[in-house]
Motif scaffolding. Structure first.
Motif, PDB file in Angstrom:
ATOM      1  N   GLY A  56       2.470   6.712  11.399  1.00 52.98           N
ATOM      2  CA  GLY A  56       2.435   6.502   9.956  1.00 52.98           C
ATOM      3  C   GLY A  56       2.472   5.029   9.609  1.00 52.98           C
ATOM      4  O   GLY A  56       3.443   4.326   9.892  1.00 52.98           O
ATOM      5  N   LYS A  57       1.414   4.538   8.997  1.00 53.03           N
ATOM      6  CA  LYS A  57       1.269   3.093   8.752  1.00 53.03           C
ATOM      7  C   LYS A  57       1.522   2.681   7.308  1.00 53.03           C
ATOM      8  O   LYS A  57       1.855   1.528   7.042  1.00 53.03           O
ATOM      9  CB  LYS A  57      -0.144   2.638   9.153  1.00 53.03           C
ATOM     10  CG  LYS A  57      -0.434   2.742  10.641  1.00 53.03           C
ATOM     11  CD  LYS A  57       0.382   1.730  11.428  1.00 53.03           C
ATOM     12  CE  LYS A  57      -0.048   1.685  12.881  1.00 53.03           C
ATOM     13  NZ  LYS A  57       0.742   0.702  13.651  1.00 53.03           N
ATOM     14  N   GLY A  58       1.321   3.586   6.362  1.00 55.40           N
ATOM     15  CA  GLY A  58       1.477   3.183   4.968  1.00 55.40           C
ATOM     16  C   GLY A  58       1.479   4.377   4.040  1.00 55.40           C
ATOM     17  O   GLY A  58       0.930   5.434   4.355  1.00 55.40           O
ATOM     18  N   LEU A  89       3.847   1.307   0.121  1.00 50.39           N
ATOM     19  CA  LEU A  89       4.904   1.055   1.098  1.00 50.39           C
ATOM     20  C   LEU A  89       4.322   0.899   2.499  1.00 50.39           C
ATOM     21  O   LEU A  89       3.306   1.519   2.826  1.00 50.39           O
ATOM     22  CB  LEU A  89       5.903   2.226   1.125  1.00 50.39           C
ATOM     23  CG  LEU A  89       6.795   2.454  -0.095  1.00 50.39           C
ATOM     24  CD1 LEU A  89       7.515   3.788   0.034  1.00 50.39           C
ATOM     25  CD2 LEU A  89       7.802   1.315  -0.257  1.00 50.39           C
ATOM     26  N   TRP A  90       4.967   0.082   3.305  1.00 51.52           N
ATOM     27  CA  TRP A  90       4.612  -0.062   4.721  1.00 51.52           C
ATOM     28  C   TRP A  90       5.786  -0.722   5.442  1.00 51.52           C
ATOM     29  O   TRP A  90       6.679  -1.268   4.803  1.00 51.52           O
ATOM     30  CB  TRP A  90       3.332  -0.888   4.884  1.00 51.52           C
ATOM     31  CG  TRP A  90       3.458  -2.354   4.576  1.00 51.52           C
ATOM     32  CD1 TRP A  90       3.579  -3.395   5.463  1.00 51.52           C
ATOM     33  CD2 TRP A  90       3.465  -2.967   3.269  1.00 51.52           C
ATOM     34  NE1 TRP A  90       3.653  -4.598   4.800  1.00 51.52           N
ATOM     35  CE2 TRP A  90       3.585  -4.367   3.461  1.00 51.52           C
ATOM     36  CE3 TRP A  90       3.377  -2.471   1.961  1.00 51.52           C
ATOM     37  CZ2 TRP A  90       3.635  -5.266   2.381  1.00 51.52           C
ATOM     38  CZ3 TRP A  90       3.434  -3.360   0.900  1.00 51.52           C
ATOM     39  CH2 TRP A  90       3.558  -4.730   1.121  1.00 51.52           C
ATOM     40  N   ARG A  91       5.776  -0.647   6.765  1.00 56.07           N
ATOM     41  CA  ARG A  91       6.794  -1.338   7.549  1.00 56.07           C
ATOM     42  C   ARG A  91       6.234  -2.652   8.068  1.00 56.07           C
ATOM     43  O   ARG A  91       5.087  -2.720   8.519  1.00 56.07           O
ATOM     44  CB  ARG A  91       7.247  -0.482   8.746  1.00 56.07           C
ATOM     45  CG  ARG A  91       8.182   0.638   8.381  1.00 56.07           C
ATOM     46  CD  ARG A  91       8.853   1.210   9.625  1.00 56.07           C
ATOM     47  NE  ARG A  91       9.541   2.457   9.344  1.00 56.07           N
ATOM     48  CZ  ARG A  91      10.789   2.550   8.894  1.00 56.07           C
ATOM     49  NH1 ARG A  91      11.480   1.439   8.688  1.00 56.07           N
ATOM     50  NH2 ARG A  91      11.333   3.726   8.664  1.00 56.07           N
ATOM     51  N   ILE A  97      11.080  -1.762   5.551  1.00 54.65           N
ATOM     52  CA  ILE A  97      10.133  -1.149   4.610  1.00 54.65           C
ATOM     53  C   ILE A  97       9.859  -2.145   3.491  1.00 54.65           C
ATOM     54  O   ILE A  97      10.775  -2.634   2.833  1.00 54.65           O
ATOM     55  CB  ILE A  97      10.682   0.164   4.039  1.00 54.65           C
ATOM     56  CG1 ILE A  97      10.805   1.208   5.135  1.00 54.65           C
ATOM     57  CG2 ILE A  97       9.763   0.682   2.918  1.00 54.65           C
ATOM     58  CD1 ILE A  97      11.358   2.545   4.669  1.00 54.65           C
ATOM     59  N   ARG A  98       8.586  -2.447   3.299  1.00 56.41           N
ATOM     60  CA  ARG A  98       8.163  -3.375   2.254  1.00 56.41           C
ATOM     61  C   ARG A  98       7.482  -2.599   1.130  1.00 56.41           C
ATOM     62  O   ARG A  98       6.848  -1.573   1.367  1.00 56.41           O
ATOM     63  CB  ARG A  98       7.221  -4.441   2.819  1.00 56.41           C
ATOM     64  CG  ARG A  98       7.823  -5.267   3.928  1.00 56.41           C
ATOM     65  CD  ARG A  98       6.858  -6.316   4.433  1.00 56.41           C
ATOM     66  NE  ARG A  98       6.642  -7.378   3.469  1.00 56.41           N
ATOM     67  CZ  ARG A  98       7.319  -8.528   3.456  1.00 56.41           C
ATOM     68  NH1 ARG A  98       8.269  -8.742   4.349  1.00 56.41           N
ATOM     69  NH2 ARG A  98       7.058  -9.452   2.564  1.00 56.41           N
ATOM     70  N   GLY A  99       7.600  -3.123  -0.089  1.00 54.49           N
ATOM     71  CA  GLY A  99       7.017  -2.445  -1.236  1.00 54.49           C
ATOM     72  C   GLY A  99       6.232  -3.384  -2.126  1.00 54.49           C
ATOM     73  O   GLY A  99       6.603  -4.546  -2.313  1.00 54.49           O
ATOM     74  N   ASP A 100       5.141  -2.884  -2.667  1.00 57.12           N
ATOM     75  CA  ASP A 100       4.320  -3.651  -3.608  1.00 57.12           C
ATOM     76  C   ASP A 100       3.887  -2.726  -4.738  1.00 57.12           C
ATOM     77  O   ASP A 100       3.965  -1.502  -4.630  1.00 57.12           O
ATOM     78  CB  ASP A 100       3.091  -4.229  -2.888  1.00 57.12           C
ATOM     79  CG  ASP A 100       2.440  -5.382  -3.640  1.00 57.12           C
ATOM     80  OD1 ASP A 100       2.887  -5.706  -4.760  1.00 57.12           O
ATOM     81  OD2 ASP A 100       1.472  -5.970  -3.117  1.00 57.12           O
ATOM     82  N   TRP A 259      -2.748  -2.891   3.871  1.00 48.22           N
ATOM     83  CA  TRP A 259      -2.547  -2.142   5.114  1.00 48.22           C
ATOM     84  C   TRP A 259      -3.511  -2.552   6.225  1.00 48.22           C
ATOM     85  O   TRP A 259      -3.115  -2.652   7.376  1.00 48.22           O
ATOM     86  CB  TRP A 259      -2.749  -0.655   4.869  1.00 48.22           C
ATOM     87  CG  TRP A 259      -1.758  -0.010   3.968  1.00 48.22           C
ATOM     88  CD1 TRP A 259      -0.439  -0.335   3.792  1.00 48.22           C
ATOM     89  CD2 TRP A 259      -2.000   1.107   3.103  1.00 48.22           C
ATOM     90  NE1 TRP A 259       0.152   0.511   2.889  1.00 48.22           N
ATOM     91  CE2 TRP A 259      -0.777   1.407   2.451  1.00 48.22           C
ATOM     92  CE3 TRP A 259      -3.119   1.899   2.838  1.00 48.22           C
ATOM     93  CZ2 TRP A 259      -0.659   2.454   1.542  1.00 48.22           C
ATOM     94  CZ3 TRP A 259      -3.003   2.927   1.936  1.00 48.22           C
ATOM     95  CH2 TRP A 259      -1.781   3.207   1.289  1.00 48.22           C
ATOM     96  N   ARG A 260      -4.789  -2.763   5.876  1.00 45.04           N
ATOM     97  CA  ARG A 260      -5.826  -2.927   6.898  1.00 45.04           C
ATOM     98  C   ARG A 260      -6.379  -4.338   6.990  1.00 45.04           C
ATOM     99  O   ARG A 260      -7.145  -4.644   7.906  1.00 45.04           O
ATOM    100  CB  ARG A 260      -6.991  -1.962   6.619  1.00 45.04           C
ATOM    101  CG  ARG A 260      -6.603  -0.518   6.398  1.00 45.04           C
ATOM    102  CD  ARG A 260      -5.979   0.136   7.614  1.00 45.04           C
ATOM    103  NE  ARG A 260      -6.922   0.302   8.716  1.00 45.04           N
ATOM    104  CZ  ARG A 260      -6.613   0.934   9.848  1.00 45.04           C
ATOM    105  NH1 ARG A 260      -5.391   1.438  10.015  1.00 45.04           N
ATOM    106  NH2 ARG A 260      -7.510   1.051  10.813  1.00 45.04           N
ATOM    107  N   GLY A 261      -6.031  -5.211   6.026  1.00 46.54           N
ATOM    108  CA  GLY A 261      -6.520  -6.585   6.063  1.00 46.54           C
ATOM    109  C   GLY A 261      -7.969  -6.727   5.663  1.00 46.54           C
ATOM    110  O   GLY A 261      -8.584  -7.766   5.901  1.00 46.54           O
TER     111      GLY A 261
END
Length: 280
Positions: A56-58, A89-91, A97-100, A259-261
């Motif tokens: 799980g990435k995001g 959310l993503w790690r 855990i980071r949030g935007d 997530w993917r750049g």
């Protein structure tokens, strides 16, 4: 192992996010899986923690969990901090855990890139003072709006947002609050509907003096047919009446970039969604 992404919400069966991110992935030759998951309210935090393990990435987060996602995120971007809500959310590398909050960026991208609307030095009326409004205020100010008036049925809620966002950014903008009975005189360049009134078929009870033939009206809602706010704008000869479908796709593209750049091309995705909704 395929990277996994999802949108959490309740209810969630209406979500276009799997379709949107599936088109993004195909366009960019990215191998991933994106699903919509209906989450029981008492399970939200536990399910987020469990999902954001390999693979799980995001996660995208929608109603009613955006405020709880904000509280769950150990690290928040400035725009998420001010919005009081998180939709992405993503790690990070340390496991935190980071949030935007990408909603405001999605709105600004739709206005400026897709519709070629000039926000610099613009005079904007924002209708509503709930979470939808709060998420877009900083990006609108950052885009150069010279005046932002927040109008809400309950004046105190609009005044609260002025107290939060008034000190933000440069001193080149003016931000104020009013209720719907005391809207300021003069024409606005842009009127944005951030209320949910259109969901129940209501049309705004607004004075026509708010706009002229150059005023653009934007509804953050969208549907299979013209929204009540867009209908009101068209009937009162607004320069343009636009719905929020492009914002939906643009905020998703911002999440995809985090997530993917990679920033996907949104135009064909917006067009495909319009066709799927039966819009021309």
């Amino acid at each position: 192992m395929i990277d996994k992404y999802a949108v959490f919400g309740h209810p969630i069966n209406h979500s276009k996010s799997p379709l949107i991110h599936g088109m993004f992935a195909a366009q960019q030759d990215q191998l991933l899986e994106y699903t919509a998951v209906d989450i029981a309210e008492e399970e939200f935090e536990q399910r987020v923690e469990a999902f954001l393990q390999e693979p799980g990435k995001g996660l995208n987060i929608t109603v009613p969990f955006k405020e709880r996602a904000w509280a769950l995120a150990a690290v928040r971007t400035e725009r998420a901090e001010l919005a009081g809500a998180v939709n992405t959310l993503w790690r990070d590398e340390s496991g935190s855990i980071r949030g935007d909050n990408t909603d405001g960026a999605g709105l600004v991208a739709d206005l400026t890139c897709n519709h070629r609307i000039q926000l610099d030095k613009s005079r904007i009326l924002l209708l509503g003072a709930g979470g939808a409004a709060r998420g877009v205020i900083k990006p609108l100010l950052d885009a150069g709006a010279s005046e932002l008036v927040i109008a809400n049925r309950t004046l105190s809620k609009a005044q609260l947002l002025v107290s939060v966002f008034g000190p933000v950014g440069s001193s080149n903008h003016q931000i104020s609050a009013c209720d719907f009975q005391h809207l300021p005189e003069g024409n606005f360049d842009l009127i944005i509907n951030a209320t949910s009134a259109g969901l129940s078929g209501e049309t705004p009870d607004l004075p026509v003096h708010l706009m002229n033939e150059y005023t653009i009206c934007y509804d953050m809602l969208y549907g299979t047919s013209e929204t009540p706010f867009c209908r009101w704008a068209r009937q009162h000869q607004a320069s343009k009446s636009l719905d929020g479908l492009g914002m939906l796709v643009e905020q998703a593209a911002e999440s995809f970039l985090i997530w993917r750049g990679i920033k996907p091309d949104t135009a064909p995705v917006i067009e495909a969604l319009r066709q799927s909704l039966g819009q021309q």
